[in-house]
Motif scaffolding. Sequence first.
Motif, PDB file in Angstrom:
ATOM      1  N   SER A 109     -13.796  37.929  -6.070  1.00 19.37           N
ATOM      2  CA  SER A 109     -13.975  36.675  -4.568  1.00 19.37           C
ATOM      3  C   SER A 109     -12.243  36.817  -4.313  1.00 19.37           C
ATOM      4  N   ILE A 110     -11.823  36.638  -3.269  1.00 20.01           N
ATOM      5  CA  ILE A 110     -10.388  35.907  -2.642  1.00 20.01           C
ATOM      6  C   ILE A 110      -9.993  34.634  -3.109  1.00 20.01           C
ATOM      7  N   ASP A 111      -9.413  34.720  -3.146  1.00 19.35           N
ATOM      8  CA  ASP A 111      -8.808  32.928  -3.502  1.00 19.35           C
ATOM      9  C   ASP A 111      -7.951  32.247  -2.020  1.00 19.35           C
ATOM     10  N   ALA A 112      -7.297  33.465  -2.354  1.00 26.52           N
ATOM     11  CA  ALA A 112      -5.875  33.057  -0.917  1.00 26.52           C
ATOM     12  C   ALA A 112      -5.412  33.869  -0.265  1.00 26.52           C
ATOM     13  N   MET A 113      -5.359  34.398   0.673  1.00 27.56           N
ATOM     14  CA  MET A 113      -4.232  35.150   1.793  1.00 27.56           C
ATOM     15  C   MET A 113      -3.063  34.315   2.766  1.00 27.56           C
ATOM     16  N   THR A 114      -1.944  34.305   1.717  1.00 26.54           N
ATOM     17  CA  THR A 114      -1.219  33.191   2.360  1.00 26.54           C
ATOM     18  C   THR A 114       0.538  34.958   2.746  1.00 26.54           C
ATOM     19  N   SER A 115       0.979  34.081   3.320  1.00 30.37           N
ATOM     20  CA  SER A 115       2.795  34.701   4.055  1.00 30.37           C
ATOM     21  C   SER A 115       3.813  34.027   3.433  1.00 30.37           C
ATOM     22  N   LEU A 116       4.866  34.503   2.580  1.00 30.28           N
ATOM     23  CA  LEU A 116       5.672  33.734   1.783  1.00 30.28           C
ATOM     24  C   LEU A 116       6.725  35.226   1.669  1.00 30.28           C
ATOM     25  N   ARG A 117       8.069  34.413   1.476  1.00 35.38           N
ATOM     26  CA  ARG A 117       8.997  35.586   1.139  1.00 35.38           C
ATOM     27  C   ARG A 117       9.003  35.854  -0.007  1.00 35.38           C
ATOM     28  N   PHE A 118       9.741  37.135  -0.219  1.00 31.79           N
ATOM     29  CA  PHE A 118       8.670  38.360  -1.222  1.00 31.79           C
ATOM     30  C   PHE A 118      10.073  37.699  -2.123  1.00 31.79           C
ATOM     31  N   LEU A 230       0.386  37.800   0.862  1.00 34.57           N
ATOM     32  CA  LEU A 230       0.186  38.729  -0.577  1.00 34.57           C
ATOM     33  C   LEU A 230      -1.761  38.014  -0.433  1.00 34.57           C
ATOM     34  N   GLY A 231      -2.409  38.811  -1.036  1.00 38.36           N
ATOM     35  CA  GLY A 231      -3.568  38.900  -1.168  1.00 38.36           C
ATOM     36  C   GLY A 231      -3.861  38.683  -2.765  1.00 38.36           C
ATOM     37  N   ARG A 232      -4.891  36.719  -2.843  1.00 37.50           N
ATOM     38  CA  ARG A 232      -4.966  37.091  -4.780  1.00 37.50           C
ATOM     39  C   ARG A 232      -6.396  36.884  -4.929  1.00 37.50           C
ATOM     40  N   ARG A 240     -14.958  36.966 -18.723  1.00 40.37           N
ATOM     41  CA  ARG A 240     -13.718  38.003 -19.246  1.00 40.37           C
ATOM     42  C   ARG A 240     -12.804  37.549 -18.040  1.00 40.37           C
ATOM     43  N   GLY A 241     -11.992  38.226 -17.781  1.00 39.95           N
ATOM     44  CA  GLY A 241     -11.504  38.325 -16.626  1.00 39.95           C
ATOM     45  C   GLY A 241      -9.994  37.768 -15.756  1.00 39.95           C
ATOM     46  N   GLY A 242      -9.359  38.115 -14.708  1.00 41.01           N
ATOM     47  CA  GLY A 242      -8.235  37.153 -14.718  1.00 41.01           C
ATOM     48  C   GLY A 242      -7.999  38.236 -12.952  1.00 41.01           C
ATOM     49  N   ARG A 243      -6.792  37.810 -12.998  1.00 45.16           N
ATOM     50  CA  ARG A 243      -6.793  38.077 -10.916  1.00 45.16           C
ATOM     51  C   ARG A 243      -5.704  39.776 -10.795  1.00 45.16           C
ATOM     52  N   ILE A 244      -6.198  40.309  -9.786  1.00 45.72           N
ATOM     53  CA  ILE A 244      -5.563  41.443  -8.647  1.00 45.72           C
ATOM     54  C   ILE A 244      -4.233  40.749  -7.873  1.00 45.72           C
ATOM     55  N   GLU A 245      -3.336  40.386  -7.770  1.00 44.20           N
ATOM     56  CA  GLU A 245      -2.714  40.437  -6.550  1.00 44.20           C
ATOM     57  C   GLU A 245      -2.202  41.396  -5.488  1.00 44.20           C
ATOM     58  N   VAL A 246      -2.476  41.303  -4.375  1.00 46.59           N
ATOM     59  CA  VAL A 246      -2.009  42.561  -3.527  1.00 46.59           C
ATOM     60  C   VAL A 246      -0.970  42.413  -2.644  1.00 46.59           C
ATOM     61  N   LEU A 247       0.684  42.290  -2.362  1.00 45.25           N
ATOM     62  CA  LEU A 247       1.305  41.976  -1.976  1.00 45.25           C
ATOM     63  C   LEU A 247       1.813  43.224  -1.352  1.00 45.25           C
ATOM     64  N   LEU A 248       1.730  42.764  -0.018  1.00 45.04           N
ATOM     65  CA  LEU A 248       2.237  43.697   1.285  1.00 45.04           C
ATOM     66  C   LEU A 248       3.615  43.248   1.938  1.00 45.04           C
ATOM     67  N   PRO A 249       4.390  44.005   2.134  1.00 46.73           N
ATOM     68  CA  PRO A 249       5.345  43.158   3.000  1.00 46.73           C
ATOM     69  C   PRO A 249       5.251  43.192   4.573  1.00 46.73           C
ATOM     70  N   TYR A 250       5.628  42.544   5.619  1.00 48.52           N
ATOM     71  CA  TYR A 250       6.041  43.207   6.750  1.00 48.52           C
ATOM     72  C   TYR A 250       6.051  44.247   7.159  1.00 48.52           C
ATOM     73  N   ALA A 251       7.056  44.880   6.612  1.00 51.47           N
ATOM     74  CA  ALA A 251       7.479  45.963   6.907  1.00 51.47           C
ATOM     75  C   ALA A 251       6.605  46.890   6.774  1.00 51.47           C
TER      76      ALA A 251
END
Length: 361
Positions: A109-118, A230-232, A240-251
């Motif tokens: 499941s997707i926890d959140a999608m946010t925009s932030l500074r690297f 950032l997509g969490r 069992r389980g955990g988190r995977i985070e995918v970060l894509l810069p705007y560039a």
Amino acid sequence: MSGSGSEDEDLAAAWGAALEEEGAQPEEQAAAPLPADAARVLNQAEIDSLLGFEAGPSRDRAESGIERIISAGLVQYERLPMLEIVFDRLVRLMSTTLRNFTSDNVDISIDAMTSLRFGDYLNSIPLPAMLAVFKAEQWDNYGLIVVDSSLIYSIVDVLLGGRRGTAAMRIEGRPYTTIERTLVERLIGVVLGDLRAAFEPLCPVDFRFERLEVNPRFAAISRLSNAAVLGRMRVDMEDRGGRIEVLLPYATLEPVRELLLQQFMGERFGRDSIWETHLAEELRQTEVSLDVVLDEQTMPLSHILRLNVGDSFTLSSPPGAPVRLRCGEVPLFEAQLGRRENRLAVRIERERRRPVMEEGA
């Protein structure tokens, strides 16, 4: 007076003996060997200190109005509606591929999608973790996938035959072994394959795994002040389980920014082929009226007002000259006028095309 003097002497002697024992105690402790069970697990602060990774600036300090305005302006970025659809598609694809990868029930499941500074994101990564740097070949830029320690130990436990229904054992405070890194690299390869398939309906792109890092300082793929998306995602495998985070810069997303800004209109990513086909079929069935133009003349309005029933005027076109077929003001064909079964008829000979200047207008 004599009794009180003896008591003072006794107290002074006892105090001196206590000081001597206290001074000798550190030497005795230093000389004594440490017991076997004295080793303990390092906590998060000690791990960060060993890796040379300090926490971000404290938020307890009150920020001025100018600082708040600047900070808010740097964090608020444009929304990319199509990217949210890509991540939804990624979740559906990973639900299937991770089930095949682990041979276990996997819920994503997707926890959140946010925009932030690297830089802010690097300071917020909970350690220990593994950071996978990958490159988008067609976009000629990089992205980041972060797997937290809970998911690392869960994947290792599942792939190495751990029993179901038991939580994965976490042993922190030590570097990851070669087996753990190899298994996580296989997981990253599965995620990158699904990410490529999620972007495929939008634009073809290949994601190539570059390297695996455990220190965020070595995974700097962009300037600290640059914007990133950032997509969490949460991965659950029973207990069992955990988190995977995918970060894509705007560039990285800049080459497909126009595509990501469009709204979602069906599974075809911005196009609905069913509606287009239906509209084309209905247009082909639409009835239109055609006018046969024998001749066109210009005459004063006063002459037209004097016309009566039975009046005649001469046409400038000779007999047998081609006539024009129009739909409204649009010329379509040239044809020959004739007769068929006591009715006037036209035979289309060639198509008339509008001049380029007229089409542009």
